[in-house]
Design a protein around this motif. Structure first.
Motif, PDB file in Angstrom:
ATOM      1  N   LYS A  74       0.853  -1.173   0.004  1.00 52.87           N
ATOM      2  CA  LYS A  74      -0.087   0.050   0.058  1.00 52.87           C
ATOM      3  C   LYS A  74       0.688   1.455   0.178  1.00 52.87           C
ATOM      4  CE  LYS A  74      -3.762   2.169   2.480  1.00 52.87           C
ATOM      5  NZ  LYS A  74      -5.010   2.049   3.916  1.00 52.87           N
ATOM      6  N   ILE A 218     -14.431  -6.703   2.304  1.00 54.88           N
ATOM      7  CA  ILE A 218     -14.533  -6.050   3.777  1.00 54.88           C
ATOM      8  C   ILE A 218     -13.095  -5.323   4.173  1.00 54.88           C
ATOM      9  CG2 ILE A 218     -16.503  -7.372   4.431  1.00 54.88           C
ATOM     10  CD1 ILE A 218     -14.517  -9.027   5.790  1.00 54.88           C
ATOM     11  N   GLU A 219     -12.969  -4.323   4.818  1.00 55.14           N
ATOM     12  CA  GLU A 219     -11.690  -3.855   5.163  1.00 55.14           C
ATOM     13  C   GLU A 219     -11.242  -4.790   6.278  1.00 55.14           C
ATOM     14  OE1 GLU A 219     -10.665  -1.123   4.183  1.00 55.14           O
ATOM     15  OE2 GLU A 219     -12.385  -0.638   2.875  1.00 55.14           O
ATOM     16  N   TYR A 220      -9.794  -4.639   6.195  1.00 50.19           N
ATOM     17  CA  TYR A 220      -9.134  -5.603   7.155  1.00 50.19           C
ATOM     18  C   TYR A 220      -9.485  -5.419   8.833  1.00 50.19           C
ATOM     19  CZ  TYR A 220      -5.088  -7.708   9.485  1.00 50.19           C
ATOM     20  OH  TYR A 220      -4.160  -8.504  10.154  1.00 50.19           O
ATOM     21  N   ALA A 351     -10.778  -5.123  -0.727  1.00 51.48           N
ATOM     22  CA  ALA A 351     -10.396  -3.984   0.412  1.00 51.48           C
ATOM     23  C   ALA A 351      -9.398  -4.494   1.513  1.00 51.48           C
ATOM     24  CB  ALA A 351     -11.931  -3.840   1.226  1.00 51.48           C
ATOM     25  N   SER A 352      -9.190  -5.964   1.866  1.00 55.71           N
ATOM     26  CA  SER A 352      -8.173  -6.238   2.734  1.00 55.71           C
ATOM     27  C   SER A 352      -7.436  -7.323   2.041  1.00 55.71           C
ATOM     28  CB  SER A 352      -9.005  -6.992   3.964  1.00 55.71           C
ATOM     29  OG  SER A 352      -9.959  -7.817   3.689  1.00 55.71           O
ATOM     30  N   LYS A 355      -3.363  -7.331   2.915  1.00 63.83           N
ATOM     31  CA  LYS A 355      -2.869  -7.619   4.437  1.00 63.83           C
ATOM     32  C   LYS A 355      -3.716  -9.038   4.792  1.00 63.83           C
ATOM     33  CE  LYS A 355      -2.974  -2.911   6.072  1.00 63.83           C
ATOM     34  NZ  LYS A 355      -3.623  -1.870   7.078  1.00 63.83           N
TER      35      LYS A 355
END
Length: 422
Positions: A74, A218-220, A351-352, A355
């Motif tokens: 990122k 979905i976000e991390y 989104a994740s 990570k």
């Protein structure tokens, strides 16, 4: 229109670049480690157990680095981190070539681990996912199959150099590997692009989208609160332990049974050839039949291979079983390479992705690190490797069942997200 066609066609250049990166750099820098063991330990007069710790350092560095994989991508982007990975691999080979003390080899091991994370399968899977929106499994499998091909090619080139009768002949093999890696690294840097001009980062809605297609996800921060995130991470870890433990003892186990050296060498060749094909087959299976079916194929292959190896004897029937078990093991090995990027994408989305992939690869590396000595520990405790095969047969069955529940929960969450973004 011409510009659009050109941008779309460039994905094939990217695929070739990724394939070349895995074929040459990992093939020459990381495969066939066993070819160097005898030569290096005798030339430097060190014990093999002391020498092998450099591989443990490699895995430890992989675990730590992989945890920050998403953050690095990122902040700095793919191309810069690939450059870091290729330079690390080149540096690792050079350090090992000029090593005169054991700590030099350990420094080489640390650079080796760093290079694997940023120019190995984890990075290749990330790049493929950015450029391909259909048949992601197939192209991921094609790219990762290059590692086995590169290892086979490298073995034929470096083995005569290492065994040419010179005490430090292995250094020439390392220097050749460094030169090849540097040249290919330059080629990769010239043709690699950060991402398509039109990344097509759009939500996936409906039920007819191709498997592996991008979805917002979905976000991390949300993902790491989900119980199934930790369940999948744990099973990735246990899978790494299982496959590494069995893989590290299979050849010596056959030797202990009295099977001929020529036959065990044939098994090693069969394993390399089957592994090259299996990564493509498993990736294509994912595209056609989905995540759960592809996972089950690998897991059932692993269970069958473990059982066959536990039943091996020094007979003609035992040799047939050994060949079959070797082929089945190759079908299972994509669990620790191809399937991890596909799991990250399918269950958690864009989104994740970076990570989550980093965490899963860290857990896989930790499993590989602990799995290497575990098989030998069984031998020390029981005087035979057989209990090890039965133990991991049961463990792989538990892992297969655990994945069913974790994936079901993750896909249920995915459906809810897709409905909200439709």
């Amino acid at each position: 229109m011409p510009d659009k066609v050109k941008r779309w066609d460039y994905k094939w250049v990217i695929l070739a670049v990724c394939f070349l990166m895995e074929l040459i750099c990992l093939g020459f820098c990381s495969s066939n480690v066993g070819l160097y063991t005898k030569a290096v330990t005798e030339a430097l007069d060190i014990r093999r157990s002391v020498y092998s710790f450099s591989s443990s350092i490699r895995y430890i560095v992989q675990v730590v680095t992989a945890l920050y994989f998403g953050t690095c991508i990122k902040r700095f982007g793919v191309k810069k981190m690939v450059c870091v990975g290729l330079l690390s691999l080149t540096g690792s080979v050079l350090v090992r070539a000029f090593a005169t003390q054991i700590y030099h080899l350990y420094i080489g091991g640390a650079l080796w681990g760093l290079g694997i994370v940023f120019s190995g399968g984890t990075m290749a899977g990330t790049i493929v996912r950015r450029w391909f929106h259909q048949d992601v499994g197939r192209y991921t499998g094609i790219v990762m199959s290059a590692n086995g091909i590169g290892g086979a090619i490298a073995a034929q080139i470096i083995s005569p150099i290492i065994n040419n009768g010179e005490v430090f002949g292995y250094r020439k093999a390392y220097l050749l590997s460094a030169a090849v890696t540097f040249v290919i690294g330059v080629v990769v840097m010239l043709f690699l692009r950060e991402q398509p001009d039109d990344p097509r980062e759009q939500p996936v809605s409906g039920k007819k989208k191709p498997r592996g297609a991008r979805w917002v996800g979905i976000e991390y921060a949300v993902a790491k609160k989900k119980p199934y995130f930790y369940a999948v991470a744990a099973m990735v870890f246990l899978t790494g332990i299982s496959l590494q433990s069995i893989g590290s003892i299979s050849i010596v186990y056959m030797t202990d049974l009295g099977l001929p050296a020529g036959f065990t060498a044939t098994c090693a060749t069969v394993s390399s050839l089957c592994l090259t094909c299996s990564k493509i087959v498993v990736g294509t299976t994912y595209d056609k039949r989905g995540l759960r079916f592809a996972l089950l194929l690998c897991q059932l292959s692993a269970i069958s291979a473990f059982v066959l190896k536990a039943l091996l004897t020094n007979t003609v029937a035992g040799m047939v079983m050994a060949i079959i078990a070797t082929a089945l093991s190759a079908v299972a090995l994509p669990l620790e390479t191809v399937m991890i990027p596909l799991l990250s994408n399918e269950l958690f989305g864009s989104a994740s992705y970076d990570k989550v992939l980093g965490v899963f690869m860290a857990m896989n590396s930790l499993g590989l690190c602990l799995g290497s000595p575990l098989g030998d520990l069984y031998y020390d405790l029981f005087g035979t490797y057989r209990p090890c095969f039965w133990f991991f047969t049961v463990l792989m069955a538990v892992i297969a069942v655990g994945y069913r529940f974790a994936i079901r929960a993750a896909l249920r969450e995915k459906e809810l997200v897709l409905e909200q973004t439709a």
